[in-house]
Design a protein around this motif. Sequence first.
Motif, PDB file in Angstrom:
ATOM      1  N   GLN A   1     -13.065 -19.886   2.769  1.00 36.40           N
ATOM      2  CA  GLN A   1     -12.139 -20.307   1.724  1.00 36.40           C
ATOM      3  C   GLN A   1     -11.265 -21.447   2.225  1.00 36.40           C
ATOM      4  OE1 GLN A   1     -10.052 -16.755   0.614  1.00 36.40           O
ATOM      5  NE2 GLN A   1     -11.839 -15.795  -0.329  1.00 36.40           N
ATOM      6  N   GLN A   2     -10.815 -21.333   3.478  1.00 36.70           N
ATOM      7  CA  GLN A   2      -9.984 -22.361   4.089  1.00 36.70           C
ATOM      8  C   GLN A   2     -10.548 -22.706   5.460  1.00 36.70           C
ATOM      9  OE1 GLN A   2      -7.306 -23.823   2.739  1.00 36.70           O
ATOM     10  NE2 GLN A   2      -7.034 -22.553   0.927  1.00 36.70           N
TER      11      GLN A   2
ATOM     12  N   GLN B   1     -12.519 -24.572   0.080  1.00 32.46           N
ATOM     13  CA  GLN B   1     -11.774 -25.012  -1.100  1.00 32.46           C
ATOM     14  C   GLN B   1     -11.476 -26.503  -1.034  1.00 32.46           C
ATOM     15  OE1 GLN B   1      -8.316 -22.511  -1.439  1.00 32.46           O
ATOM     16  NE2 GLN B   1      -9.473 -20.755  -2.212  1.00 32.46           N
ATOM     17  N   HIS B   2     -11.416 -27.034   0.183  1.00 34.86           N
ATOM     18  CA  HIS B   2     -11.257 -28.474   0.372  1.00 34.86           C
ATOM     19  C   HIS B   2     -11.643 -28.803   1.808  1.00 34.86           C
ATOM     20  CE1 HIS B   2      -7.575 -27.879   2.763  1.00 34.86           C
ATOM     21  NE2 HIS B   2      -7.281 -26.929   1.886  1.00 34.86           N
TER      22      HIS B   2
ATOM     23  N   SER C   1     -16.710 -28.620  -1.936  1.00 30.11           N
ATOM     24  CA  SER C   1     -15.292 -28.381  -2.168  1.00 30.11           C
ATOM     25  C   SER C   1     -15.133 -27.680  -3.507  1.00 30.11           C
ATOM     26  CB  SER C   1     -14.516 -29.700  -2.160  1.00 30.11           C
ATOM     27  OG  SER C   1     -13.146 -29.472  -2.410  1.00 30.11           O
ATOM     28  N   SER C   2     -14.433 -26.547  -3.514  1.00 29.95           N
ATOM     29  CA  SER C   2     -14.321 -25.758  -4.741  1.00 29.95           C
ATOM     30  C   SER C   2     -12.965 -25.884  -5.420  1.00 29.95           C
ATOM     31  CB  SER C   2     -14.575 -24.274  -4.429  1.00 29.95           C
ATOM     32  OG  SER C   2     -13.622 -23.793  -3.487  1.00 29.95           O
ATOM     33  N   PHE C   3     -11.989 -26.553  -4.771  1.00 28.83           N
ATOM     34  CA  PHE C   3     -10.647 -26.627  -5.362  1.00 28.83           C
ATOM     35  C   PHE C   3     -10.124 -28.060  -5.427  1.00 28.83           C
ATOM     36  CE2 PHE C   3      -5.943 -26.201  -5.099  1.00 28.83           C
ATOM     37  CZ  PHE C   3      -5.760 -25.552  -6.313  1.00 28.83           C
TER      38      PHE C   3
ATOM     39  N   SER D   1     -14.155 -29.117  -8.235  1.00 28.51           N
ATOM     40  CA  SER D   1     -12.747 -29.284  -8.566  1.00 28.51           C
ATOM     41  C   SER D   1     -12.597 -29.822  -9.989  1.00 28.51           C
ATOM     42  CB  SER D   1     -12.093 -30.258  -7.579  1.00 28.51           C
ATOM     43  OG  SER D   1     -12.609 -31.575  -7.780  1.00 28.51           O
TER      44      SER D   1
END
Length: 515
Positions: free
Chosen positions: A170-171, A194-195, A217-219, A243
Amino acid sequence: MERTASAGSSSGLEDISETWIDDLDCGGLLSRVLYLAGKPSWPAIALTCRHWRDLLFSEPQLWSTVRIETVQLDFLSRPRKEAWFRHKRALLQRMVPLITALAVHDRTGMLRSGAHGTAGAWGLPDLLGMLCPAVVADVELEVHPSPPVEALQALPRLAAGLTALNLDAQQLPPEAAAVLPQLSGLCSLRLAAQHLPEGGLPAILQLSLLSRLELESSFLPLPPMAPLTALRRLKQLWLVDDSERQDALLLPAPADFGAQGGLDSLAVYTRQTWQVADTTAGFLFLHCTAPDPDQPGQASPTAAASRCGKASLTLHGHSRQDARLDSLAALLEALLPASSAAPVALRVLHIGGFSRLSAEEVEGCPGLAAVQHLGLVRCGTGSTLEEGLLQAAEAALAALLTQMPTLQQLDLSGWPGSSLPSCVADCGAGLTQLVLAESGLTELPCSACPPGLVELDLHRCQTMTFTEADAEKLLDSCPRLRKVQLEGTMAAGGDVAALLAAALERRRTVEGQAA
């Protein structure tokens, strides 16, 4: 068991030696046989005798790749979890010289702290510290919510042999960017979070041997990808941007990558749009291959392109509603420029995902003459058939087919019309494979089928029924037909599909005898 049959054997097989399985213990043959017995048999093999256990534990193909999954531990009590970790540690310590690839999937964070009891406690840093630097080439760490910094800092110890790294979390902490330049031997890298970690892109640019790169990247939006052209060996690029970005993801043209010939493979998934040159679009997949020496006349590289999206391709600066035909031509020119030093011939073109085409969009489109495989999957429709969309899709299909004289395979899965467009029959004898799976056809396409058809896919055409007479008409109109897929398609009479299958089998038999 006696090794030689007795002289008085009633079978008459006197003096024939019997081979014991342990006699195969030569050059690793027995350990290979035990390995091929399959994973369900390995516990029993290990318990048969000490010799077989030692052979099993020395088989490189069994232990070269080790996967550790912690998801099942959620259902175990603490004592059983501690026993599981002790067992894994002992096993890995024994197998370390054979492990060339390690995959850890820990979505619950159990390996972060290593607090699993006093006996044999270990976490992810300890696990990586057990590996042999001269042996391990591939490491995959799917650790949520974030891999411990100590685990990332343990990776440079493996740099001597490490060629592939996959980090999924996630991070990803900033330390990930600091570690990457120390892994100078990486040829393949995947970062999914997420980034991207801070400083991630500059760190990637220091990996001069990188030939395959995947960034997800999911965010937060992915940054512009233009700096990646500095990676002279990069041949495969996979980008996923989930995103809610407000602008297009900026991409260089694939030909701008690498020292020679540009990218071999480019895949882009994005919720919004990406932009290459002056063209903006949704999902894209591009794959190029080097010239095949076994194919006479194929002197240049070839390519396959796939574009899917719920909106039309659009030129940069145009609204989606105003997008017209020249967008497809602009996309192909941006991906496969005819002016490049090594022109690439487009062999496969796939357009789908409820994309809407019009004839003007594709008429006079350069670079289509070499296409051998065309896919228009669910083009021209949404959840319901809107007025005019079917006619536009038929006109676009006709415009494409007239520019593809060497077409061999046509995929019209999900075609909305109740009948096959007449332009398909004009493809001639060169079209050998036609896919109409999950289409809205209500009748068997006999007269509209090209005469050179060899394979016809009609599976899950739930609105279509056909009779024995229809099947005979299909066989008569397509003398080269050898395979028809009808799974999930209703036939009028239970024996029709069987009769068709029998007739095709007879054709194949006759053809085989003639050969």
